[in-house]
Design a protein around this motif. Structure first.
Motif, PDB file in Angstrom:
ATOM      1  N   UNK A  80      -5.366  -2.185  -2.344  1.00 26.51           N
ATOM      2  CA  UNK A  80      -5.150  -3.549  -1.878  1.00 26.51           C
ATOM      3  C   UNK A  80      -4.954  -3.666  -0.388  1.00 26.51           C
ATOM      4  N   UNK A  81      -5.151  -2.579   0.364  1.00 23.63           N
ATOM      5  CA  UNK A  81      -4.941  -2.598   1.807  1.00 23.63           C
ATOM      6  C   UNK A  81      -6.246  -2.880   2.549  1.00 23.63           C
ATOM      7  N   UNK A  82      -6.091  -3.366   3.769  1.00 25.91           N
ATOM      8  CA  UNK A  82      -7.219  -3.580   4.668  1.00 25.91           C
ATOM      9  C   UNK A  82      -6.989  -2.732   5.912  1.00 25.91           C
ATOM     10  N   UNK A  83      -8.091  -2.218   6.474  1.00 30.74           N
ATOM     11  CA  UNK A  83      -7.959  -1.401   7.669  1.00 30.74           C
ATOM     12  C   UNK A  83      -9.266  -1.323   8.427  1.00 30.74           C
ATOM     13  N   UNK A  84      -9.244  -0.669   9.579  1.00 26.49           N
ATOM     14  CA  UNK A  84     -10.464  -0.511  10.376  1.00 26.49           C
ATOM     15  C   UNK A  84     -11.492   0.337   9.633  1.00 26.49           C
ATOM     16  N   UNK A  85     -12.752   0.075   9.905  1.00 28.17           N
ATOM     17  CA  UNK A  85     -13.835   0.814   9.268  1.00 28.17           C
ATOM     18  C   UNK A  85     -14.011   2.208   9.844  1.00 28.17           C
ATOM     19  N   UNK A  86     -15.010   2.911   9.339  1.00 25.07           N
ATOM     20  CA  UNK A  86     -15.244   4.313   9.697  1.00 25.07           C
ATOM     21  C   UNK A  86     -15.608   4.512  11.166  1.00 25.07           C
ATOM     22  N   UNK A  87     -16.052   3.463  11.838  1.00 27.18           N
ATOM     23  CA  UNK A  87     -16.426   3.605  13.251  1.00 27.18           C
ATOM     24  C   UNK A  87     -15.219   3.618  14.183  1.00 27.18           C
TER      25      UNK A  87
END
Length: 198
Positions: free
Chosen positions: A110-117
């Motif tokens: 359920x968390x949001x975070x920065x992408x792989x870049x």
């Protein structure tokens, strides 16, 4: 201040306390949580010092956690760089750089975070969500051990980030069973203020 049966083994007592304090947190209304989070931000702005360029890991709220995004924005305004934890697998989180307004992706649980870049970084200050804490600076996490392992990994690299717990007053207990692998908080921020354990 509540505590569970003292004769339980530490891991079981932690589980009891975790359930009790998370239930108490969840019982707060949305308006109560918002008001308490606003108070946390006011206290945190005054209490948490950052140097220009220092890396601070925060988090976006899930379930009934306090929303510390306004505090994170203030720290960024004062020159801190921000990062967010990203769940990689069942045992590991890493910290990726984040700037307010940058699009986020779903990162598990359920968390949001920065992408792989986004760059992977080692934080200097960690704002740590938790289930329970005591007045000695001991904490109970959510039971997955993600932060414990992340902190251990940082220490193995020779890093010693400041650990500031983020919680509501209702999450305080009389005594957290402390085990050898547990890491003590440097401070805790609640709606009542900031307490230093250093």
């Amino acid at each position: 201040m509540p505590n569970g049966p003292a004769d339980l083994p530490p891991s079981e007592l932690k589980s009891v306390l975790r359930k009790q304090r998370l239930a108490a947190r969840a019982a707060l209304t949305l308006d109560e949580r918002r008001a308490k989070a606003d108070a946390m931000t006011r206290h945190g702005v005054m209490a948490i010092a950052v140097e220009t360029g220092s890396l601070v890991s925060g988090f976006f709220p899930i379930r009934s956690e306090a929303d510390i995004r306004p505090l994170m924005a203030d720290l960024a305004d004062r020159g801190a760089r921000l990062c967010l934890p990203v769940v990689l697998d069942k045992e590991t989180i890493e910290f990726r750089t984040y700037a307010p307004g940058v699009p986020l992706v779903e990162t598990g649980f359920g968390t949001m975070g920065p992408g792989e870049n986004a760059a992977v970084v080692d934080p200097d200050i960690m704002l740590v969500p938790l289930a329970a804490f005591d007045r000695e600076g001991h904490r109970i996490g959510y039971g997955g051990g993600y932060y414990d392992r992340a902190i251990e990994k940082l220490q193995q690299k020779g890093r010693k980030p400041k650990l500031f717990g983020i919680a509501f007053d209702v999450q305080e207990v009389a005594k957290v069973p402390f085990e050898p692998h547990d890491v003590r908080l440097d401070g805790v921020l609640t709606e009542s203020g900031f307490r230093s354990f250093g």
